[in-house]
Motif scaffolding. Sequence first.
Motif, PDB file in Angstrom:
ATOM      1  N   CYS A 294      22.020  15.943  58.463  1.00  0.00           N
ATOM      2  CA  CYS A 294      22.960  15.526  57.415  1.00  0.00           C
ATOM      3  C   CYS A 294      23.348  14.061  57.576  1.00  0.00           C
ATOM      4  O   CYS A 294      23.436  13.321  56.591  1.00  0.00           O
ATOM      5  N   GLU A 331      20.894  14.797  44.328  1.00  0.00           N
ATOM      6  CA  GLU A 331      20.096  15.909  44.858  1.00  0.00           C
ATOM      7  C   GLU A 331      20.297  16.039  46.375  1.00  0.00           C
ATOM      8  O   GLU A 331      20.411  17.145  46.906  1.00  0.00           O
ATOM      9  N   THR A 332      20.355  14.917  47.068  1.00  0.00           N
ATOM     10  CA  THR A 332      20.544  14.955  48.517  1.00  0.00           C
ATOM     11  C   THR A 332      21.942  15.428  48.886  1.00  0.00           C
ATOM     12  O   THR A 332      22.129  16.217  49.829  1.00  0.00           O
ATOM     13  N   ARG A 335      22.319  19.193  48.969  1.00  0.00           N
ATOM     14  CA  ARG A 335      21.788  19.839  50.185  1.00  0.00           C
ATOM     15  C   ARG A 335      22.711  19.624  51.383  1.00  0.00           C
ATOM     16  O   ARG A 335      22.967  20.548  52.162  1.00  0.00           O
ATOM     17  N   ASP A 338      25.961  21.660  51.048  1.00  0.00           N
ATOM     18  CA  ASP A 338      25.689  23.078  51.253  1.00  0.00           C
ATOM     19  C   ASP A 338      25.567  23.388  52.746  1.00  0.00           C
ATOM     20  O   ASP A 338      26.112  24.385  53.241  1.00  0.00           O
ATOM     21  N   LYS A 339      24.857  22.551  53.491  1.00  0.00           N
ATOM     22  CA  LYS A 339      24.713  22.759  54.937  1.00  0.00           C
ATOM     23  C   LYS A 339      26.065  22.653  55.644  1.00  0.00           C
ATOM     24  O   LYS A 339      26.357  23.426  56.574  1.00  0.00           O
TER      25      LYS A 339
END
Length: 385
Positions: A294, A331-332, A335, A338-339
Motif C-alpha cells: 500500500c 483505481e489504485t 485497492r 480496501d486492503k
Amino acid sequence: MRRTVFNEDHEAFRQTIRDFIASEVVPYYSEWEAQGYVPRDLYKKLGELGVFGIEVPEEYGGAGETSFKFSAVISEECARVGVSFGGSGVHTALCLPYLLKYANEEQKQRWLPSFVTGEMMTAIAMTEPGTGSDLAGMKTTAKLSEDGTHYVLNGAKTFITGGVQADRVLVCCRTSPVDPDDRRNGISILVVDTTSEGYAVGRTLDKLGLKTSDTAELSFTDVRVPVADLLGEEGKGFTYLTHNLPQERLGIALGAYAQAAAAVGFAQEYVSDRTVFGRSVASFQNTKFVLADCKSDVDAMQAVVDRALDALDADELTPADAASAKLFTTETAARVIDKCLQLHGGYGYMREYPIARLYADTRVTRIYGGTSEVMRSIIAKSMGL
C-alpha cells in the motif's frame, strides 16, 4: 523521498487548515453526516478563513493566487482525518474557474465578493436523468424571450453536489435545437438564482458515501433568467465545460491519492494497537507485506499528482494527462483502501472508524468527473488508437 511540490507558504496554509479542521469540523462531523449536510455557518467560517478567495483577484476580495496547490493542501488535510467541507469543493474547484474565465466585469463585480465570503454558495448542474457522461445529450432548454430580456428555463438535473444549499447554480442547458451533425453546439451556461419562481429542489439523494455533501435533484419550470446572467457567449457552453475538465479531474485524482494515504495511516495505527493471539496485528508478516504494498502504491500516486500539479500551474496539463492521473489514482486508491479496511477486521466495517468513511467516499471517484471507462477512451485516443 523529500516532497518538493509545496513551498513554505503552502505548508503554513496547511497548518492553518489543520487547526481549523481540528477545532471546527472534527468535533461535529458525525452530527453533520447524520443530517446529510454541513451547516451553512461552516461556509461563512471558510470564507472568513480566506479559503474561498484564494484564487479570486484582489479587486474582488480575494488573495489573487494562481496556484491550484492550495486546493491540494485542503484535500490532503481533510482526507488525513476522514472529513470534508461538504459542497465547498464544487464551489471553489468547479464553479470558480468558470466565473473567473467567462464572467464579464459586471458579473464579477456582482458575484465574486459574496462568493469569497461564503454568503453566495454555488453549484454546477450538468448531469441529467438518463444522460450521465453524455453531456451533449442534455435536454434542459432555455428559450430567449421575444423581447430579448430573459431566458425561459425548463428541464431537470440530477446528482447536483451542493444543490440543496446553493444560492446560484451554473445550469447547462440548450439555447438552440440539437444539430444532428454537432450535438455539442447550442449549449449555454446560465447562472441561475435559486430563489427564482419555478426553480425547485427535489429529493436530497441518499448516497453511499460523501454523507456531508448535499446532493440533489433540481427542476426548472418556466424559470425566468435575465440575459445578464448568461455566462460567456450563447452556444459556447460545451467548449467552456471541456476547458475546465483537466483541473476538475486533477482535483479528483488529488482526493483519491489523499484518501489512500490517509487509509494507510489509519491502518498502520490500528494494527499497531490491536492485538490478536497475544501479538499485535502489526507483527504478522502478512500485515507488514500488505502495508508495504500500500505504501509503494501511495508513493506512486503522490509522484503522479505532484507532477500533474506542476503541469497545471504551468498551464501544461493536457486532457489526456489529467485523464491518466485520474484513472491511475482512483483505481489504485480503491485497492489500497480496501486492503486497509481488511486490516481493521470487523471494525473496518463500522462507520465510526474513518476507514469505513474513506471506503464509501472514494467509490464515486471512479464515476464522477468522467467514469474510468471514459478516461480510458480519452487516453487511448491520445495514443492514436
